[in-house]
Design a protein around this motif. Structure first.
Motif, PDB file in Angstrom:
ATOM      1  N   VAL A   1      14.744  17.314  78.119  1.00 31.80           N
ATOM      2  CA  VAL A   1      14.916  18.759  77.995  1.00 31.80           C
ATOM      3  C   VAL A   1      16.103  19.032  77.085  1.00 31.80           C
ATOM      4  O   VAL A   1      17.173  18.428  77.240  1.00 31.80           O
ATOM      5  CB  VAL A   1      15.153  19.425  79.372  1.00 31.80           C
ATOM      6  CG1 VAL A   1      15.477  20.909  79.207  1.00 31.80           C
ATOM      7  CG2 VAL A   1      13.945  19.245  80.275  1.00 31.80           C
ATOM      8  N   PHE A   2      15.896  19.927  76.118  1.00 31.88           N
ATOM      9  CA  PHE A   2      16.979  20.414  75.261  1.00 31.88           C
ATOM     10  C   PHE A   2      17.456  21.734  75.857  1.00 31.88           C
ATOM     11  O   PHE A   2      16.692  22.698  75.906  1.00 31.88           O
ATOM     12  CB  PHE A   2      16.492  20.628  73.828  1.00 31.88           C
ATOM     13  CG  PHE A   2      15.977  19.373  73.181  1.00 31.88           C
ATOM     14  CD1 PHE A   2      16.849  18.389  72.746  1.00 31.88           C
ATOM     15  CD2 PHE A   2      14.616  19.169  73.014  1.00 31.88           C
ATOM     16  CE1 PHE A   2      16.369  17.224  72.153  1.00 31.88           C
ATOM     17  CE2 PHE A   2      14.128  18.019  72.425  1.00 31.88           C
ATOM     18  CZ  PHE A   2      15.005  17.039  71.990  1.00 31.88           C
ATOM     19  N   LEU A   3      18.699  21.791  76.324  1.00 27.67           N
ATOM     20  CA  LEU A   3      19.264  22.970  76.977  1.00 27.67           C
ATOM     21  C   LEU A   3      20.396  23.504  76.115  1.00 27.67           C
ATOM     22  O   LEU A   3      21.524  23.006  76.168  1.00 27.67           O
ATOM     23  CB  LEU A   3      19.758  22.597  78.384  1.00 27.67           C
ATOM     24  CG  LEU A   3      20.350  23.712  79.232  1.00 27.67           C
ATOM     25  CD1 LEU A   3      19.369  24.860  79.402  1.00 27.67           C
ATOM     26  CD2 LEU A   3      20.777  23.166  80.587  1.00 27.67           C
ATOM     27  N   ASP A   4      20.077  24.495  75.307  1.00 25.42           N
ATOM     28  CA  ASP A   4      21.031  25.055  74.349  1.00 25.42           C
ATOM     29  C   ASP A   4      20.893  26.574  74.341  1.00 25.42           C
ATOM     30  O   ASP A   4      20.439  27.162  73.372  1.00 25.42           O
ATOM     31  CB  ASP A   4      20.750  24.452  72.962  1.00 25.42           C
ATOM     32  CG  ASP A   4      21.723  24.934  71.896  1.00 25.42           C
ATOM     33  OD1 ASP A   4      22.751  25.532  72.253  1.00 25.42           O
ATOM     34  OD2 ASP A   4      21.443  24.713  70.717  1.00 25.42           O
ATOM     35  N   PRO A   5      21.285  27.223  75.462  1.00 24.91           N
ATOM     36  CA  PRO A   5      21.125  28.679  75.534  1.00 24.91           C
ATOM     37  C   PRO A   5      22.160  29.408  74.682  1.00 24.91           C
ATOM     38  O   PRO A   5      23.148  28.804  74.250  1.00 24.91           O
ATOM     39  CB  PRO A   5      21.342  28.977  77.019  1.00 24.91           C
ATOM     40  CG  PRO A   5      22.242  27.893  77.495  1.00 24.91           C
ATOM     41  CD  PRO A   5      21.869  26.668  76.686  1.00 24.91           C
ATOM     42  N   PRO A   6      21.931  30.708  74.439  1.00 20.97           N
ATOM     43  CA  PRO A   6      22.946  31.497  73.722  1.00 20.97           C
ATOM     44  C   PRO A   6      24.285  31.396  74.444  1.00 20.97           C
ATOM     45  O   PRO A   6      24.364  31.636  75.646  1.00 20.97           O
ATOM     46  CB  PRO A   6      22.393  32.924  73.777  1.00 20.97           C
ATOM     47  CG  PRO A   6      20.926  32.758  73.994  1.00 20.97           C
ATOM     48  CD  PRO A   6      20.775  31.527  74.819  1.00 20.97           C
ATOM     49  N   PHE A   7      25.310  31.017  73.725  1.00 20.90           N
ATOM     50  CA  PHE A   7      26.609  30.790  74.349  1.00 20.90           C
ATOM     51  C   PHE A   7      27.116  32.011  75.112  1.00 20.90           C
ATOM     52  O   PHE A   7      27.660  31.887  76.201  1.00 20.90           O
ATOM     53  CB  PHE A   7      27.638  30.380  73.293  1.00 20.90           C
ATOM     54  CG  PHE A   7      27.493  28.964  72.783  1.00 20.90           C
ATOM     55  CD1 PHE A   7      26.431  28.152  73.144  1.00 20.90           C
ATOM     56  CD2 PHE A   7      28.442  28.450  71.925  1.00 20.90           C
ATOM     57  CE1 PHE A   7      26.307  26.852  72.678  1.00 20.90           C
ATOM     58  CE2 PHE A   7      28.339  27.137  71.447  1.00 20.90           C
ATOM     59  CZ  PHE A   7      27.271  26.345  71.825  1.00 20.90           C
ATOM     60  N   ALA A   8      26.943  33.199  74.549  1.00 16.83           N
ATOM     61  CA  ALA A   8      27.489  34.409  75.150  1.00 16.83           C
ATOM     62  C   ALA A   8      26.885  34.716  76.520  1.00 16.83           C
ATOM     63  O   ALA A   8      27.519  35.377  77.342  1.00 16.83           O
ATOM     64  CB  ALA A   8      27.274  35.603  74.218  1.00 16.83           C
ATOM     65  N   LEU A   9      25.688  34.226  76.792  1.00 15.80           N
ATOM     66  CA  LEU A   9      25.017  34.539  78.059  1.00 15.80           C
ATOM     67  C   LEU A   9      25.414  33.607  79.207  1.00 15.80           C
ATOM     68  O   LEU A   9      25.132  33.903  80.363  1.00 15.80           O
ATOM     69  CB  LEU A   9      23.496  34.506  77.880  1.00 15.80           C
ATOM     70  CG  LEU A   9      22.929  35.512  76.875  1.00 15.80           C
ATOM     71  CD1 LEU A   9      21.417  35.400  76.806  1.00 15.80           C
ATOM     72  CD2 LEU A   9      23.349  36.936  77.231  1.00 15.80           C
ATOM     73  N   GLU A  10      26.036  32.475  78.900  1.00 23.17           N
ATOM     74  CA  GLU A  10      26.513  31.527  79.912  1.00 23.17           C
ATOM     75  C   GLU A  10      25.437  31.186  80.940  1.00 23.17           C
ATOM     76  O   GLU A  10      25.655  31.250  82.153  1.00 23.17           O
ATOM     77  CB  GLU A  10      27.780  32.064  80.581  1.00 23.17           C
ATOM     78  CG  GLU A  10      28.922  32.244  79.589  1.00 23.17           C
ATOM     79  CD  GLU A  10      30.226  32.671  80.221  1.00 23.17           C
ATOM     80  OE1 GLU A  10      30.318  32.735  81.456  1.00 23.17           O
ATOM     81  OE2 GLU A  10      31.168  32.946  79.461  1.00 23.17           O
ATOM     82  N   LEU A  11      24.278  30.776  80.461  1.00 26.79           N
ATOM     83  CA  LEU A  11      23.129  30.497  81.323  1.00 26.79           C
ATOM     84  C   LEU A  11      23.049  29.056  81.822  1.00 26.79           C
ATOM     85  O   LEU A  11      22.141  28.724  82.591  1.00 26.79           O
ATOM     86  CB  LEU A  11      21.829  30.820  80.571  1.00 26.79           C
ATOM     87  CG  LEU A  11      21.567  32.288  80.271  1.00 26.79           C
ATOM     88  CD1 LEU A  11      20.355  32.425  79.359  1.00 26.79           C
ATOM     89  CD2 LEU A  11      21.351  33.062  81.560  1.00 26.79           C
TER      90      LEU A  11
END
Length: 193
Positions: free
Chosen positions: A124-134
């Motif tokens: 799994v590649f987990l690279d969410p938008p940094f600003a959302l802190e997901l």
């Protein structure tokens, strides 16, 4: 969609495998942050022994560069999940133009996708938008929802100054830094009962 650093208009290059030197068309969208070439090169060197035939999930896919690189290097399939419809359409167009078999795109929020019926992925590649802190939310959903194989691999990209809180059974294997980005590869171990 990845990150919050810069607009990602233009083209990015696939750096290895059967699609080496192919260019991905990247729409100009606020917050789109493609993973840099040197980070992808390092990551896929780490993954080389386990990538052949892997079933992958590119969560918060953005440009899809990570998942397309995986397909190029022998992954059996990649499920791309991208919330922005324009980015998802560009990703579909790139997959079709490159004749990249094994890629499927879903235009949906990552959290909503992970509420669906689980399929276990090898990587799994987990690279969410940094600003959302997901990271903590998505990692918990991945771990508890049956989305990872028993000894699955998880790639996590986050701000250099912030190592996200992840499930305790995700064991750090390798990590690096590029500019303000921390990139790390984890391997899932079975949680203690």
């Amino acid at each position: 969609m990845n990150g919050a650093r810069r607009s990602g208009s233009g083209r990015i290059r696939i750096i290895g495998g059967s699609l080496r030197n192919s260019r991905l068309e990247v729409p100009e969208l606020p917050g789109l942050r493609p993973t840099p070439e040197r980070v992808r090169e390092t990551l896929f060197n780490w993954l080389a022994p386990v990538l052949g035939g892997a079933r992958c999930l590119d969560l918060c896919a953005g440009t899809g560069a990570l998942g397309i690189e995986a397909l190029s290097r022998g992954a059996a399939s990649v499920q791309f999940v991208e919330r922005d419809r324009q980015a998802a359409q560009a990703l579909r167009a790139n997959l079709a133009r490159l004749k990249a078999d094994g890629g499927q795109v879903v235009a949906l929020e990552a959290e909503a996708f992970l509420h669906g019926t689980a399929q276990a992925y090898d990587l799994v590649f987990l690279d969410p938008p940094f600003a959302l802190e997901l990271w903590p939310t998505l990692a918990r959903q991945l771990e508890q929802g049956g989305w990872l194989t028993e000894w699955g691999w998880i790639y996590v990209e986050s701000p250099r100054s912030q190592a996200p809180t992840l499930p305790p059974n995700w064991q750090l294997q390798r990590e690096g830094h590029a500019g303000e980005v921390r990139f790390a590869l984890y391997r899932r171990a079975l949680p203690l009962s």
